[in-house]
Design a protein around this motif. Structure first.
Motif, PDB file in Angstrom:
ATOM      1  N   ARG A  71      35.426  80.548 -18.436  1.00  0.00           N
ATOM      2  CA  ARG A  71      36.034  80.583 -17.106  1.00  0.00           C
ATOM      3  C   ARG A  71      37.305  79.744 -17.055  1.00  0.00           C
ATOM      4  NH1 ARG A  71      35.522  76.908 -13.041  1.00  0.00           N
ATOM      5  NH2 ARG A  71      36.037  77.620 -10.922  1.00  0.00           N
ATOM      6  N   HIS A  72      38.322  80.281 -16.386  1.00  0.00           N
ATOM      7  CA  HIS A  72      39.602  79.599 -16.237  1.00  0.00           C
ATOM      8  C   HIS A  72      39.869  79.465 -14.738  1.00  0.00           C
ATOM      9  CE1 HIS A  72      43.998  79.013 -16.407  1.00  0.00           C
ATOM     10  NE2 HIS A  72      43.805  78.597 -17.653  1.00  0.00           N
ATOM     11  N   ALA A  73      39.949  78.230 -14.253  1.00  0.00           N
ATOM     12  CA  ALA A  73      40.033  77.989 -12.811  1.00  0.00           C
ATOM     13  C   ALA A  73      41.249  78.663 -12.180  1.00  0.00           C
ATOM     14  CB  ALA A  73      40.059  76.491 -12.543  1.00  0.00           C
ATOM     15  N   LEU A  74      42.409  78.566 -12.830  1.00  0.00           N
ATOM     16  CA  LEU A  74      43.618  79.181 -12.288  1.00  0.00           C
ATOM     17  C   LEU A  74      43.503  80.694 -12.258  1.00  0.00           C
ATOM     18  CD1 LEU A  74      46.581  78.896 -11.313  1.00  0.00           C
ATOM     19  CD2 LEU A  74      47.259  79.090 -13.717  1.00  0.00           C
ATOM     20  N   ALA A  75      42.988  81.275 -13.353  1.00  0.00           N
ATOM     21  CA  ALA A  75      42.841  82.730 -13.412  1.00  0.00           C
ATOM     22  C   ALA A  75      41.853  83.223 -12.369  1.00  0.00           C
ATOM     23  CB  ALA A  75      42.391  83.146 -14.813  1.00  0.00           C
ATOM     24  N   GLU A  76      40.773  82.484 -12.154  1.00  0.00           N
ATOM     25  CA  GLU A  76      39.802  82.886 -11.138  1.00  0.00           C
ATOM     26  C   GLU A  76      40.421  82.843  -9.743  1.00  0.00           C
ATOM     27  OE1 GLU A  76      35.247  81.915  -9.674  1.00  0.00           O
ATOM     28  OE2 GLU A  76      36.267  80.521 -11.019  1.00  0.00           O
ATOM     29  N   ARG A  77      41.235  81.851  -9.495  1.00  0.00           N
ATOM     30  CA  ARG A  77      41.834  81.693  -8.172  1.00  0.00           C
ATOM     31  C   ARG A  77      42.910  82.745  -7.896  1.00  0.00           C
ATOM     32  NH1 ARG A  77      46.130  78.452  -6.373  1.00  0.00           N
ATOM     33  NH2 ARG A  77      46.263  77.435  -8.408  1.00  0.00           N
ATOM     34  N   LEU A  78      43.696  83.103  -8.928  1.00  0.00           N
ATOM     35  CA  LEU A  78      44.835  83.988  -8.714  1.00  0.00           C
ATOM     36  C   LEU A  78      44.610  85.427  -9.157  1.00  0.00           C
ATOM     37  CD1 LEU A  78      47.773  81.672  -9.853  1.00  0.00           C
ATOM     38  CD2 LEU A  78      46.946  82.085  -7.533  1.00  0.00           C
ATOM     39  N   PHE A  79      43.803  85.650 -10.182  1.00  0.00           N
ATOM     40  CA  PHE A  79      43.738  86.968 -10.813  1.00  0.00           C
ATOM     41  C   PHE A  79      42.370  87.639 -10.719  1.00  0.00           C
ATOM     42  CE2 PHE A  79      46.666  84.477 -13.807  1.00  0.00           C
ATOM     43  CZ  PHE A  79      47.776  84.703 -13.013  1.00  0.00           C
ATOM     44  N   LYS A  80      41.476  87.112  -9.911  1.00  0.00           N
ATOM     45  CA  LYS A  80      40.111  87.638  -9.876  1.00  0.00           C
ATOM     46  C   LYS A  80      40.061  89.094  -9.450  1.00  0.00           C
ATOM     47  CE  LYS A  80      35.458  86.344  -8.417  1.00  0.00           C
ATOM     48  NZ  LYS A  80      34.631  85.283  -7.783  1.00  0.00           N
ATOM     49  N   ARG A  81      40.943  89.504  -8.556  1.00  0.00           N
ATOM     50  CA  ARG A  81      40.931  90.878  -8.046  1.00  0.00           C
ATOM     51  C   ARG A  81      42.024  91.752  -8.650  1.00  0.00           C
ATOM     52  NH1 ARG A  81      35.909  91.368  -6.339  1.00  0.00           N
ATOM     53  NH2 ARG A  81      35.304  89.598  -5.053  1.00  0.00           N
ATOM     54  N   SER A  82      43.017  91.133  -9.248  1.00  0.00           N
ATOM     55  CA  SER A  82      44.130  91.895  -9.831  1.00  0.00           C
ATOM     56  C   SER A  82      44.674  91.117 -11.018  1.00  0.00           C
ATOM     57  CB  SER A  82      45.224  92.122  -8.784  1.00  0.00           C
ATOM     58  OG  SER A  82      46.323  92.799  -9.362  1.00  0.00           O
ATOM     59  N   PHE A  83      44.459  91.649 -12.214  1.00  0.00           N
ATOM     60  CA  PHE A  83      44.818  90.941 -13.441  1.00  0.00           C
ATOM     61  C   PHE A  83      45.588  91.901 -14.341  1.00  0.00           C
ATOM     62  CE2 PHE A  83      43.047  88.454 -17.321  1.00  0.00           C
ATOM     63  CZ  PHE A  83      44.142  87.608 -17.304  1.00  0.00           C
ATOM     64  N   LYS A  84      46.901  91.686 -14.454  1.00  0.00           N
ATOM     65  CA  LYS A  84      47.762  92.564 -15.233  1.00  0.00           C
ATOM     66  C   LYS A  84      48.162  91.864 -16.532  1.00  0.00           C
ATOM     67  CE  LYS A  84      47.615  95.021 -11.497  1.00  0.00           C
ATOM     68  NZ  LYS A  84      46.585  96.063 -11.358  1.00  0.00           N
ATOM     69  N   LEU A  85      47.995  92.570 -17.644  1.00  0.00           N
ATOM     70  CA  LEU A  85      48.255  91.986 -18.953  1.00  0.00           C
ATOM     71  C   LEU A  85      49.259  92.832 -19.733  1.00  0.00           C
ATOM     72  CD1 LEU A  85      44.577  91.124 -19.945  1.00  0.00           C
ATOM     73  CD2 LEU A  85      46.371  89.470 -19.397  1.00  0.00           C
TER      74      LEU A  85
END
Length: 258
Positions: free
Chosen positions: A115-129
């Motif tokens: 788990r990555h706190a920043l990724a969970e807060r910002l990208f939980k619903r929309s994660f573009k790679l």
């Protein structure tokens, strides 16, 4: 056209239920998280370490340790051990947020946190790679790309690969980062808007894999960029990659993942 529509109706819904339902069936030859039984390990025996092609297995006091970041999952160590002190199980949860958590011993049998706190807060619903093949053989690339097919459909979680780094939240890197790809990788990273994350997929991207130490590559992404998630394997199974991504953005709670 009618035949196509009828065929599609017969196929019905093909997307797997995971993670709301059971995990997809893994092939019989699947090599998952290593299981090390220190009580079965013979003191002074180095057979498993001797046969490892990437020095992923290290003999230590009281047993052995296996670095999944260097491991090719070839099972040579498992076959060489007459006492069956080392084996590869069926646990697909190999990802870790810290490089040191990829080292498995008898005292560390469970999946590591991803788990990555920043990724969970910002990208939980929309994660573009933006996926970057930095000298890969196309195995890790293929197992990453298959997540976009109907059966896996990682888009249902808001996870998608994008064509431009300027539209991305981070990079998914495969390959050992060859010298020829180094500048392109750095420019791609700089083009991703902040805050951004980096994910290393496969043994090559984690440690250099079977090319570790070769002067024409950089021994993995972490040598040139800050890596936030390590997904080992050669190549990692699509389920391993998806599990790592979902735990990384908090779509699977770590307690439930364990």
């Amino acid at each position: 056209m009618l035949d196509v529509l009828l065929t599609r109706l017969k196929q019905k819904h093909r997307t797997m239920a995971y993670p709301a339902g059971p995990s997809p069936e893994l092939p019989p030859r699947f090599a998952g998280r290593p299981v090390i039984a220190a009580e079965l390990c013979s003191e002074g025996c180095r057979e498993c370490a001797a046969v490892c092609p990437t020095a992923a297995v290290q003999a230590v006091a009281g047993g052995v340790r296996l670095d999944m970041g260097r491991c090719l999952f070839c099972r040579a160590c498992e076959r060489s051990c007459s006492r069956q002190a080392i084996a590869f199980g069926k646990d697909h949860r190999l990802s870790a947020g810290r490089r040191e958590d990829l080292i498995v011993g008898a005292e560390r049998p469970a999946a590591a946190p991803a788990r990555h706190a920043l990724a969970e807060r910002l990208f939980k619903r929309s994660f573009k790679l933006r996926q970057v093949s930095a000298g890969g053989c196309n195995a890790c690339e293929a197992d990453s790309n298959v997540l976009g097919t109907l059966a896996w459909d990682m888009g249902r979680f808001g996870i998608q690969f994008v064509a431009s780094p300027r539209h991305a939240d981070g990079l998914l890197i495969t390959g050992p980062v060859t010298r020829n790809m180094l500048l392109a990788l750095k420019k791609t990273y700089e083009a991703v808007p902040s805050p951004k994350v980096v994910i290393a997929v496969g043994a090559c991207a984690v440690s250099g894999g079977c090319y570790a130490g070769h002067p024409e590559q950089c021994d993995g992404a972490a040598a040139v960029l800050p890596v936030d998630l390590f997904i080992p394997g050669c190549p990692p199974h699509p389920l391993t990659i998806l599990d790592g991504l979902l735990r990384f953005i908090g779509r699977i709670p770590e307690a439930a993942a364990g």
